[in-house]
Design an enzyme around this catalytic site. Structure first.
Site, PDB file in Angstrom:
ATOM      1  N   PRO A  12       0.794  -1.230   0.000  1.00 18.87           N
ATOM      2  CA  PRO A  12       0.000   0.000   0.000  1.00 18.87           C
ATOM      3  C   PRO A  12       0.825   1.278   0.000  1.00 18.87           C
ATOM      4  O   PRO A  12       1.860   1.369   0.664  1.00 18.87           O
ATOM      5  CB  PRO A  12      -0.826  -0.098   1.291  1.00 18.87           C
ATOM      6  CG  PRO A  12      -0.183  -1.155   2.094  1.00 18.87           C
ATOM      7  CD  PRO A  12       0.496  -2.088   1.146  1.00 18.87           C
ATOM      8  N   ASN A  13       0.336   2.215  -0.766  1.00 19.65           N
ATOM      9  CA  ASN A  13       0.856   3.589  -0.887  1.00 19.65           C
ATOM     10  C   ASN A  13       2.130   3.677  -1.728  1.00 19.65           C
ATOM     11  O   ASN A  13       2.567   4.786  -2.038  1.00 19.65           O
ATOM     12  CB  ASN A  13       1.081   4.228   0.497  1.00 19.65           C
ATOM     13  CG  ASN A  13      -0.205   4.347   1.275  1.00 19.65           C
ATOM     14  OD1 ASN A  13      -1.195   4.867   0.752  1.00 19.65           O
ATOM     15  ND2 ASN A  13      -0.245   3.839   2.490  1.00 19.65           N
ATOM     16  N   ARG A  20       5.421  11.930  -3.039  1.00 21.26           N
ATOM     17  CA  ARG A  20       5.240  12.478  -1.690  1.00 21.26           C
ATOM     18  C   ARG A  20       6.416  12.013  -0.832  1.00 21.26           C
ATOM     19  O   ARG A  20       7.047  11.008  -1.116  1.00 21.26           O
ATOM     20  CB  ARG A  20       3.925  11.958  -1.053  1.00 21.26           C
ATOM     21  CG  ARG A  20       2.661  12.252  -1.840  1.00 21.26           C
ATOM     22  CD  ARG A  20       2.282  13.710  -1.797  1.00 21.26           C
ATOM     23  NE  ARG A  20       2.065  14.191  -0.434  1.00 21.26           N
ATOM     24  CZ  ARG A  20       0.894  14.122   0.211  1.00 21.26           C
ATOM     25  NH1 ARG A  20      -0.149  13.590  -0.384  1.00 21.26           N
ATOM     26  NH2 ARG A  20       0.774  14.575   1.435  1.00 21.26           N
ATOM     27  N   TYR A  25      11.491   8.611   1.060  1.00 20.29           N
ATOM     28  CA  TYR A  25      11.418   7.558   0.050  1.00 20.29           C
ATOM     29  C   TYR A  25      12.117   7.905  -1.272  1.00 20.29           C
ATOM     30  O   TYR A  25      12.141   7.070  -2.180  1.00 20.29           O
ATOM     31  CB  TYR A  25       9.946   7.189  -0.200  1.00 20.29           C
ATOM     32  CG  TYR A  25       9.248   6.675   1.042  1.00 20.29           C
ATOM     33  CD1 TYR A  25       9.640   5.469   1.615  1.00 20.29           C
ATOM     34  CD2 TYR A  25       8.234   7.397   1.668  1.00 20.29           C
ATOM     35  CE1 TYR A  25       9.031   4.990   2.767  1.00 20.29           C
ATOM     36  CE2 TYR A  25       7.609   6.932   2.813  1.00 20.29           C
ATOM     37  CZ  TYR A  25       8.011   5.727   3.363  1.00 20.29           C
ATOM     38  OH  TYR A  25       7.414   5.264   4.494  1.00 20.29           O
ATOM     39  N   ASN A  76       8.136  -5.662  -1.270  1.00 12.71           N
ATOM     40  CA  ASN A  76       8.065  -4.580  -0.287  1.00 12.71           C
ATOM     41  C   ASN A  76       6.600  -4.504   0.125  1.00 12.71           C
ATOM     42  O   ASN A  76       5.783  -3.903  -0.578  1.00 12.71           O
ATOM     43  CB  ASN A  76       8.518  -3.249  -0.886  1.00 12.71           C
ATOM     44  CG  ASN A  76       8.476  -2.136   0.156  1.00 12.71           C
ATOM     45  OD1 ASN A  76       7.906  -2.314   1.246  1.00 12.71           O
ATOM     46  ND2 ASN A  76       9.059  -0.996  -0.163  1.00 12.71           N
ATOM     47  N   ALA A  79       3.318  -1.095   4.809  1.00 10.14           N
ATOM     48  CA  ALA A  79       2.891  -1.170   6.212  1.00 10.14           C
ATOM     49  C   ALA A  79       2.402  -2.566   6.597  1.00 10.14           C
ATOM     50  O   ALA A  79       2.436  -2.933   7.780  1.00 10.14           O
ATOM     51  CB  ALA A  79       1.802  -0.138   6.467  1.00 10.14           C
ATOM     52  N   GLU A 100      12.976  -9.485   0.915  1.00 13.18           N
ATOM     53  CA  GLU A 100      12.138  -8.396   1.435  1.00 13.18           C
ATOM     54  C   GLU A 100      12.908  -7.084   1.300  1.00 13.18           C
ATOM     55  O   GLU A 100      14.084  -7.015   1.679  1.00 13.18           O
ATOM     56  CB  GLU A 100      11.828  -8.690   2.913  1.00 13.18           C
ATOM     57  CG  GLU A 100      11.015  -7.606   3.611  1.00 13.18           C
ATOM     58  CD  GLU A 100      10.755  -7.959   5.086  1.00 13.18           C
ATOM     59  OE1 GLU A 100      11.152  -9.072   5.533  1.00 13.18           O
ATOM     60  OE2 GLU A 100      10.168  -7.120   5.785  1.00 13.18           O
ATOM     61  N   HIS A 102      12.846  -2.848   2.045  1.00 13.15           N
ATOM     62  CA  HIS A 102      12.269  -1.607   2.565  1.00 13.15           C
ATOM     63  C   HIS A 102      13.145  -0.461   2.096  1.00 13.15           C
ATOM     64  O   HIS A 102      14.374  -0.504   2.269  1.00 13.15           O
ATOM     65  CB  HIS A 102      12.198  -1.629   4.097  1.00 13.15           C
ATOM     66  CG  HIS A 102      11.287  -2.699   4.586  1.00 13.15           C
ATOM     67  ND1 HIS A 102       9.918  -2.577   4.510  1.00 13.15           N
ATOM     68  CD2 HIS A 102      11.548  -3.920   5.095  1.00 13.15           C
ATOM     69  CE1 HIS A 102       9.374  -3.685   4.959  1.00 13.15           C
ATOM     70  NE2 HIS A 102      10.334  -4.523   5.319  1.00 13.15           N
ATOM     71  N   ARG A 109      13.353   4.023  12.524  1.00 11.02           N
ATOM     72  CA  ARG A 109      12.066   4.726  12.571  1.00 11.02           C
ATOM     73  C   ARG A 109      11.269   4.296  13.815  1.00 11.02           C
ATOM     74  O   ARG A 109      11.821   3.744  14.748  1.00 11.02           O
ATOM     75  CB  ARG A 109      11.314   4.465  11.261  1.00 11.02           C
ATOM     76  CG  ARG A 109      12.101   4.974  10.049  1.00 11.02           C
ATOM     77  CD  ARG A 109      11.354   4.777   8.754  1.00 11.02           C
ATOM     78  NE  ARG A 109      10.161   5.615   8.706  1.00 11.02           N
ATOM     79  CZ  ARG A 109       9.243   5.545   7.732  1.00 11.02           C
ATOM     80  NH1 ARG A 109       9.398   4.671   6.747  1.00 11.02           N
ATOM     81  NH2 ARG A 109       8.188   6.333   7.747  1.00 11.02           N
TER      82      ARG A 109
END
Ligand code: CA2
Length: 147
Positions: A12-13, A20, A25, A76, A79, A100, A102, A109
Site C-alpha cells: 500500500p501507498n 510524496r 522515500y 516490499n 505497512a 524483502e 524496505h 524509525r
C-alpha cells in the site's frame, strides 16, 4: 528457452513513490523502479514484472499468482510488513527465494516498524538503501537461483 521470471510485489501507498515524502522515500517513482530492475534483469539473464496493490488480499493473490508464474519474489509489503500474518502465510506457500525490501531504514524509525512478519519467511532483507534496494535484492535472488 524462457528466462527465469522474478516478480516484484509492492504494498500500500507505494504507487505514490516519488510523488510524496521524498525525504524518506526518494524521488524515483515505482515505474522508474520497474524500468531500472528490467534493465538490470536483462544484464543478469532474467526477466522481471512489477506489481502493486493497496489491499492486503490483493497482495495475497499476487503471491498466489507468483507460485505458478515466478521463480523468485522480491516484496516490499509496505505497512503490511508489520501487521499481516495473511501475507506471511501466502509467502510460506511459495517455494522459491523471497527477498524483502524496505526503501527506508525501518530500524531507525518508529518502534512499530521494527518487526516484520514477512522477515520470518524472507531469505534476505534489505532496508535503508533507498530504491537501489530493489536492484540489490534482484542481484541476490539471481545468485540464490544459481545455487
Ligand atoms: O521503507 C519502506 O519501504 C516501507 O515498506 C514503506 C512503507 C512503510 O509503512 C514501511 O514501514 C516501510 C510505506 C510506504 C508508503 O509509501 C509512500 C511512498 C511515497 C509517498 C508516501 C508514501
Amino acid at each position: 528457452m524462457s528466462l527465469p521470471m522474478i516478480h516484484i510485489l509492492n504494498g500500500p501507498n507505494l504507487n505514490l513513490l516519488g510523488r510524496r515524502q521524498p525525504e524518506i522515500y526518494g524521488h524515483e517513482t515505482l515505474d522508474d523502479v520497474g524500468r531500472d530492475c528490467a534493465a538490470l534483469a536483462r544484464e543478469l539473464g532474467v526477466e522481471t514484472a512489477l506489481f502493486q496493490s493497496n489491499h492486503e488480499g490483493g497482495i495475497v493473490e499476487m503471491i498466489h499468482t507468483a507460485r505458478d508464474a515466478a521463480s523468485a519474489i522480491i516484496i516490499n509489503p509496505g505497512a503490511y510488513s508489520h501487521t499481516s500474518v495473511a501475507i506471511l502465510d501466502a509467502l510460506n506457500t511459495f517455494d522459491g527465494p523471497v527477498l524483502e525490501v524496505h526503501i527506508s531504514n525501518i530500524h531507525k524509525r518508529e518502534s512499530f516498524r521494527h518487526h516484520s512478519y514477512v522477515s520470518l519467511r524472507a531469505d534476505g532483507v534489505i532496508a535503508g538503501c533507498g530504491t537501489l534496494g530493489y536492484q540489490l535484492a534482484l542481484r541476490r535472488v539471481v545468485a540464490l537461483l544459481a545455487t
